[in-house]
Write a protein that holds these residues in place. Structure first.
Motif, mmCIF file in Angstrom:
data_model
loop_
_atom_site.group_PDB
_atom_site.id
_atom_site.type_symbol
_atom_site.label_atom_id
_atom_site.label_comp_id
_atom_site.label_asym_id
_atom_site.label_seq_id
_atom_site.Cartn_x
_atom_site.Cartn_y
_atom_site.Cartn_z
ATOM 1 N N ARG A 57 -16.729 10.756 1.807
ATOM 2 C CA ARG A 57 -16.015 9.533 2.383
ATOM 3 C C ARG A 57 -16.819 8.474 3.224
ATOM 4 N N GLY A 58 -18.201 8.765 3.015
ATOM 5 C CA GLY A 58 -19.260 8.106 3.738
ATOM 6 C C GLY A 58 -19.385 7.959 5.118
ATOM 7 N N LEU A 59 -18.755 9.244 5.830
ATOM 8 C CA LEU A 59 -18.841 9.321 7.385
ATOM 9 C C LEU A 59 -20.166 9.858 7.588
ATOM 10 N N LEU A 60 -20.759 10.690 6.733
ATOM 11 C CA LEU A 60 -22.015 11.047 6.682
ATOM 12 C C LEU A 60 -23.157 10.277 5.910
ATOM 13 N N ARG A 61 -24.317 9.934 6.135
ATOM 14 C CA ARG A 61 -25.014 9.091 5.391
ATOM 15 C C ARG A 61 -25.569 9.600 4.157
ATOM 16 N N SER A 62 -25.503 9.243 2.963
ATOM 17 C CA SER A 62 -25.899 9.494 1.578
ATOM 18 C C SER A 62 -26.679 8.418 1.050
ATOM 19 N N GLU A 63 -27.920 8.449 0.836
ATOM 20 C CA GLU A 63 -28.740 7.672 0.191
ATOM 21 C C GLU A 63 -28.811 7.573 -1.255
ATOM 22 N N ARG A 64 -28.684 6.573 -1.860
ATOM 23 C CA ARG A 64 -28.689 6.460 -3.513
ATOM 24 C C ARG A 64 -29.916 5.321 -3.673
ATOM 25 N N PHE A 65 -30.690 5.848 -4.709
ATOM 26 C CA PHE A 65 -32.025 5.162 -5.398
ATOM 27 C C PHE A 65 -31.398 4.619 -6.832
ATOM 28 N N GLY A 66 -30.929 3.361 -6.824
ATOM 29 C CA GLY A 66 -30.239 2.833 -8.134
ATOM 30 C C GLY A 66 -31.489 2.511 -9.122
ATOM 31 N N ASN A 67 -32.674 2.288 -8.793
ATOM 32 C CA ASN A 67 -33.760 2.008 -9.865
ATOM 33 C C ASN A 67 -34.433 3.273 -10.257
ATOM 34 N N VAL A 68 -33.865 4.479 -10.457
ATOM 35 C CA VAL A 68 -34.429 5.545 -10.775
ATOM 36 C C VAL A 68 -33.356 6.646 -11.326
ATOM 37 N N VAL A 69 -33.472 7.615 -12.121
ATOM 38 C CA VAL A 69 -32.472 8.403 -12.282
ATOM 39 C C VAL A 69 -32.943 9.883 -11.574
ATOM 40 N N VAL A 70 -32.003 10.513 -10.826
ATOM 41 C CA VAL A 70 -32.180 11.397 -9.780
ATOM 42 C C VAL A 70 -31.668 12.768 -10.357
ATOM 43 N N LEU A 71 -32.436 13.711 -10.741
ATOM 44 C CA LEU A 71 -31.955 14.875 -11.356
ATOM 45 C C LEU A 71 -32.111 16.012 -10.299
ATOM 46 N N VAL A 72 -31.173 16.568 -10.026
ATOM 47 C CA VAL A 72 -31.486 17.745 -9.083
ATOM 48 C C VAL A 72 -31.347 19.152 -9.658
#
Length: 344
Positions: A39-54
């Motif tokens: 819900r965005g109440l805790l900050r979560s960062e996105r990197f739109g210029n790269v694929v992130v694979l966990v």
């Protein structure tokens, strides 16, 4: 491994029932935390210029994440895709962000990031906050198309495009959450909340998912880099030690190759080796894992014990890479052209 996590694998019967209320509270906290990020109440960062694979797991302890990370990197490199790695670097003495280089002391990088860098020669960055490591990686290597996060399935502060959950032969244990069981998150509920691929690294998968092959390499490696066939070691007096999640699995694999071990020493995962650990191995050639060799080969002084590292040959089944490539292709096609990749 933390003693509490070790107990999680062993809990059954009365002890597990005694810990059940704590596990229920843990499950509630897990759900609340996920909801706050969603819900965005805790900050979560996105990197739109790269694929992130966990790459991670939902169980406490090691399950084969690092061998999979290295296999993924080799596959991406073979496909012409520029990739790098980020990690928290378990066991580091510093929380700062740094690039892992061949000469970086292991106490600054962590043993697994050091191993990944040396085996794959891919850029590897470590930081307490994985998003900081991603920023540093992209600043130093802007053509990176895929960032592989070693561990971090529960690190929701970093948004991801693909999630891979790894399991070994322990499966989900008794199916209960910590501390009554081994689970960090409920399973199979977590499978329906973002996990794209499931890979089993053991010999007996407990449930549906892709499989993999793991066996010891045919040659051991000495500290000076020269190789010796395992078959040539059969005439030597041998010992073995391991500071990994499942030391006995390593010892069993050595014996399965016809090697007789006069002495073995099982130590906790990520153990900080010292010359004292080699006491009692006098007159023996000591075999260790490739990960443990990162620390053992760097021990100062003349401990007088010949050491050889035995690498692990690990390979997911071809269908796993086919499925992963299918997930990657549309994501890569959306990246700026400055990234090094092919979308075949």
């Amino acid at each position: 491994m933390n003693p509490l996590l070790q107990n999680a694998w062993r809990c059954s019967g009365g002890l597990a029932r005694l810990l059940w209320p704590v596990a229920q509270f843990h499950g509630l906290l897990v759900c609340v935390r996920r909801a706050l990020y969603r819900r965005g109440l805790l900050r979560s960062e996105r990197f739109g210029n790269v694929v992130v694979l966990v790459v991670g797991n939902v169980v406490a302890g090691g399950a084969g994440k690092t061998p999979l990370v290295m296999a993924l990197l080799r596959h991406l490199q073979a496909c012409g895709i520029t990739a790098g790695v980020v990690s928290r670097g378990y066991g580091r003495q510093d929380d700062g962000c740094l690039e892992v280089r061949p000469d970086t002391p292991v106490n600054e990088s962590g043993d697994e990031p050091a191993l990944i860098q040396r085996v794959t020669v891919a850029p590897v960055f470590v930081a307490r906050k994985r998003a900081d490591a991603v920023r540093a990686l992209l600043a130093a290597y802007p053509a990176t198309a895929v960032v592989v996060c070693d561990d971090g399935l529960q690190h929701y502060a970093l948004q991801r495009d693909i999630e891979i959950a790894v399991f070994d032969d322990r499966g989900i244990g008794n199916g209960w959450l910590l501390p009554a069981g081994p689970l960090r998150e409920p399973w199979p509920e977590r499978l329906r909340q973002g996990v794209n691929l499931v890979l089993h690294t053991g010999q007996q998968p407990a449930f549906e998912g892709f499989t993999s092959r793991r066996q010891l390499a045919d040659e051991a490696v000495a500290p000076d880099g020269h190789h010796i066939a395992l078959a040539e070691l059969r005439h030597l007096r041998l010992g073995a030690l391991a500071g990994i999640a499942s030391p006995e699995a390593f010892f069993s694999m050595l014996r399965a190759r016809g090697l007789v071990l006069e002495k073995t020493l099982a130590l906790p995962d990520h153990h900080d080796f010292s010359a004292a650990d080699l006491g009692g191995f006098d007159g023996l050639t000591v075999l260790c894992t490739e990960k443990d060799a990162i620390k053992l080969f760097a021990l100062p002084g003349d401990h007088g014990v010949p050491l050889l590292a035995v690498p692990l040959d690990f390979s997911p089944e071809p269908a796993f890479f086919t499925a992963m490539d299918a997930l990657l292709a549309p994501l890569l096609s959306k990246l700026p052209s400055r990234h090094g990749h092919q979308t075949t």
